[in-house]
Write an enzyme that holds these catalytic residues in place. Structure first.
Site, PDB file in Angstrom:
ATOM      1  N   ASP A   1       6.373 -31.519  -2.040  1.00 53.78           N
ATOM      2  CA  ASP A   1       6.646 -31.474  -0.715  1.00 53.78           C
ATOM      3  C   ASP A   1       4.988 -31.358   0.094  1.00 53.78           C
ATOM      4  O   ASP A   1       4.095 -31.144  -0.506  1.00 53.78           O
ATOM      5  CB  ASP A   1       7.277 -30.164  -0.261  1.00 53.78           C
ATOM      6  CG  ASP A   1       8.095 -30.318   0.994  1.00 53.78           C
ATOM      7  OD1 ASP A   1       9.150 -29.261   1.216  1.00 53.78           O
ATOM      8  OD2 ASP A   1       7.566 -30.804   1.684  1.00 53.78           O
TER       9      ASP A   1
HETATM   10  C1  GLC Z   1       8.578 -30.970   5.223  1.00 54.69           C
HETATM   11  C2  GLC Z   1       9.866 -30.727   4.353  1.00 54.69           C
HETATM   12  C3  GLC Z   1      10.020 -32.235   3.713  1.00 54.69           C
HETATM   13  C4  GLC Z   1       9.672 -33.235   4.425  1.00 54.69           C
HETATM   14  C5  GLC Z   1       8.389 -33.292   4.225  1.00 54.69           C
HETATM   15  C6  GLC Z   1       7.541 -34.477   4.980  1.00 54.69           C
HETATM   16  O1  GLC Z   1       7.749 -29.899   5.283  1.00 54.69           O
HETATM   17  O2  GLC Z   1       9.997 -29.516   3.622  1.00 54.69           O
HETATM   18  O3  GLC Z   1      12.018 -31.958   3.836  1.00 54.69           O
HETATM   19  O4  GLC Z   1      10.289 -34.456   3.678  1.00 54.69           O
HETATM   20  O5  GLC Z   1       7.791 -32.209   4.860  1.00 54.69           O
HETATM   21  O6  GLC Z   1       8.093 -34.558   6.217  1.00 54.69           O
END
Ligand code: GLC
Length: 750
Positions: free
Chosen positions: A263
């Site tokens: 993430d």
């Molecule tokens: C965020 C989320 C994830 C998302 C990523 C990119 O913090 O937790 O679900 O795909 O960052 O935006």
């Protein structure tokens, strides 16, 4: 399309030539391994390591010299997010990236439809391709453990069987369009509070039977090509370097052959990531960049380890056609076919919670409708942080009602209450806005209330729109409670006083506390955040063009303290502060400075001592009556459930019964099959969902319905054997229209 057919034919020929037939979809990813190894042999170490971290905020590098395209990611999970600037999330201000806004996760889950989940994935996959995206950062499938969870609107259900079925078909839908999913957030990501560091402590049996199930089916049966480890820890280790989750289970037991993407900001070390299963650091290269090369130089890592990670990435790269820059983004992203899918999902997601005296559908003679509440006019496409969509269009409830009512019905609107746009990151407005509250629990505004009551008095029917919004329910924070905000309870009571012909529509992602609202609402509809055509679909249900057929994918507790994590004091964790999430974005800190700060941060923990008693498993086992039960949803017709016959084979338990539509209009019913285990020695919840089906019936039509339960789904995780195990004995089969509405029972021996 021709190229894809060639690829598929090529794939089939390769498979035919393969000595060992693939054991499942994951093995399809290995058909190019020989070619991939030959390419890896031509790569320099720098080129390989360059693939292990972000290139831009939404891409990781290929190897241009060797004709390997970059990998392009896009948020979902319910619409292809607008293009961001290369090094951040700010809008790039493009024109052709307005997408279809699909109903959000909890709405899709309320359809209980594998077919719609597949179509949904198809729409997402098509629009990702138009945007030149290779990987959709979705579906988001974590179990709905907390009624206050900030991402309840994004996630699916409190039940693993329902969540897993929808995760599987969404995955198939996307990947059949030549786009990869990145199923998230793996795993046990069920709260936003301290999400960057909280340690979810969960026993192995609960982990297997509840929290991993949606990921397992999407990976093993759906062939999910990539997986996003979550921000949090599970049993002490960060998910992005969790040996048990990423290597032992995901790759070892499930045979996952694709790659993992952290993430954003969720990578925590070089050695942990490299040794315990992470392929790509998003974003930044302070762990999986130069430090990898340095570690190889001093013998702490080997180049073969890097090769294996690159091989897993290239398996997906070879499976997903790279869209040339001059082809991508040359058409408007949102497609009519996707808009039609979004509408079909919205129509089948709407849940009729209550309908006293047939208050709904609206009667043909209605000439004056008072629509009260800002949730009738607020758009829900953006907000909620990562999952926002720049929609090509969005039909609001008021627009849908006005369009459907037509010219000879007067539809008046009043805001009724103030909106609360959240203060998490915003500042209080300099000049007070009469329609904006400064606190979520602000009492009703007298002026707005009076205006609404006046309208209500003069109307044939009042439609009150309550609920929350995407600043109240959002990624990054959990709700403090499930109360209706800004005096809505006061407003609806006053409206009911003024006019007893009142219908409430709740526009929210998650459950709300309805103890005050329920007694003054003859009819209550859960309308969700229902996408581009949400207003159209809602109007069709309110006016009776279609019968409502959604069923709750999670319980609406009577009160928050009844829910398991609150009842046991497991949430919120008493540790204050300490969300590393923002800390990780501080690229201005040296590694030592960050380590020093992080070492001092408190270590939040979330104890999952309720075990597998999540949602209805808790309420049923503890005999706690909810406001509305898991699986609950009324129709405009009654359904008859005939006697059920049941048979238990070696691999499946099947039931058969006749379902009849006893009403005067076509309608869908979602039939649900639960099991109980009288006399079991192993501990089980009072009941568990094991099969379901959505059945469409014309007025008066009867159909024989068959449901089957794979015996493997009846096993439990035997912690002594550290393996799945089947307890033989009597199995009670409970067939019903909801978890609290069982119509037929039967027993078999397994
Ligand atoms: C965020 C989320 C994830 C998302 C990523 C990119 O913090 O937790 O679900 O795909 O960052 O935006």
């Amino acid at each position: 399309m021709y190229r894809r057919i060639l690829t598929l034919v090529g794939l089939a020929l390769c498979l035919a030539a393969c000595k060992t037939a693939p054991k499942g979809p994951q093995d399809l990813l290995t058909v190019n391994d020989k070619k991939i190894d030959a390419v890896i042999a031509q790569m320099t170490l720098e080129e390989k390591v360059n693939m292990l971290h972000s290139k831009t905020n939404m891409s990781s590098a290929g190897v241009e010299r060797l004709g390997i395209a970059d990998m392009h990611y896009a948020d979902g999970p319910f619409g292809i997010r607008e293009e961001g600037v290369p090094n951040g999330f700010q809008s790039a201000g493009w024109q052709l990236d307005s997408a279809t806004y699909f109903p959000t996760g909890s709405a899709l889950a309320a359809t209980w439809s594998e077919d719609l989940a597949y179509q949904y994935g198809t729409g997402m996959g098509v629009e990702a391709r138009l945007r030149g995206k290779d990987v959709i950062l979705g579906p988001a499938v974590n179990i709905q453990r907390l009624p206050v969870g900030g991402r309840t609107y994004e996630y699916l259900s409190e039940d693993p069987i329902l969540s897993a079925a929808l995760a599987l078909y969404y995955t198939k839908g996307v990947q059949d369009q030549g786009t990869a999913v990145c199923i998230k957030h793996f795993a046990v990501n069920n709260q936003e509070t301290n999400r960057g560091s909280v340690d979810a402590q969960v026993d192995e049996r609960t982990l297997r039977e509840i929290y991993l199930k949606p990921f397992e089916r999407a990976v093993v049966e759906g062939g999910a090509m990539s997986v996003m480890p979550a921000y949090n820890k599970v049993n002490g280790d960060y998910c992005s370097e969790n040996e048990h989750l990423l290597n032992e289970i995901l790759r070892g037991e499930w045979g996952f052959k694709g790659f993992t993407v952290s993430d954003w900001g969720g990578t925590h070390s070089t050695m942990g990531a490299m040794l315990h299963g992470l392929n790509v650091q998003m974003t930044g290269d302070n762990y999986l960049g130069q430090p990898v090369i340095d570690s190889i130089k001093v013998g702490k890592l080997t180049e073969e380890m890097v090769d294996e990670k690159v091989r897993q990435i290239l398996r997906v790269r070879y499976a997903i056609e790279a869209i040339p820059d001059d082809v991508a983004n040359t058409k408007q992203t949102s497609q009519p076919e996707s808009q039609a899918i979004a509408k079909a999902v919205a129509e089948k997601s709407i849940v009729l919670l209550k309908n006293e005296g047939g208050a709904l559908p609206l009667k043909p003679g209605v000439k004056k409708i008072a629509v009260i509440g800002q949730n009738a006019v607020l758009k829900t496409q953006s907000g909620g942080v990562g999952a926002g969509v720049k929609a090509l269009y969005e039909i609001t409830p008021l627009e849908g009602i006005r369009k459907r009512a037509g010219a000879d019905v007067q539809v008046d609107y009043a805001p009724g209450y103030k909106n609360f746009p959240g203060r998490r990151w915003g500042r209080n407005p300099a000049t007070p806005d009469p329609l904006v509250a400064t606190a979520i629990d602000e009492p009703a505004d007298k002026k707005l209330l009076a205006e609404a009551v006046k309208l209500a008095r003069q109307a044939d029917v009042v439609i009150f729109f309550g609920g929350t919004n995407k600043s109240i329910e959002t990624e990054g924070s959990d709700r403090a409670n499930i109360d209706l905000p800004t005096g809505q309870n006061e407003v609806v009571k006053a409206l009911y006083e003024a006019n007893k012909n009142l219908v409430t529509v709740l526009i929210s992602g998650g459950p709300t506390d309805l103890r005050q609202l329920e007694p003054v609402s003859p009819a209550i509809v859960q309308g969700w955040w229902n996408g581009t055509e949400g207003g159209t679909a809602l109007a069709e249900v309110l006016f009776g063009d279609i019968a409502p057929s959604g069923k709750l994918p999670f319980t609406f507790p009577a009160k928050l303290d009844d829910s398991p994590a609150f009842a046991l004091g497991n949430f919120p964790d008493k540790t204050q502060g300490g969300d590393l999430f923002t800390m990780l974005y501080r690229q201005d800190l040296s590694r030592e400075e960050r380590a020093e700060i992080m070492a001092k941060l408190p270590k939040p923990v979330s104890q999952y001592t309720e075990g597998s008693l999540v949602g209805y498993r808790w309420y049923d086992t503890k005999n706690v009556k909810p406001m509305y039960a898991f699986g609950h949803g009324l129709s405009y017709v009654d359904f008859g459930y005939g006697a059920m016959t049941a048979a238990a084979g070696k691999d499946t338990v099947t039931v058969s019964f006749e379902l009849s539509n006893e009403g005067a209009m076509p309608a869908d019913e979602v039939v649900q099959l639960y099991v109980a285990r009288p006399g079991a020695t192993v501990e089980w919840p009072a009941k568990e969902l094991k099969a379901f089906a959505r059945v469409s019936l014309k007025a008066g039509e009867k159909k024989t319905v068959e449901l089957s339960i794979p015996v493997k789904d009846l096993r439990y995780w035997n912690v002594e054997k550290n393996a799945w195990d089947l307890e033989h004995g009597t199995l009670q089969l409970l067939l019903g229209a909801a978890s609290d509405d069982i119509r037929q029972t039967a027993e078999v021996a397994i």
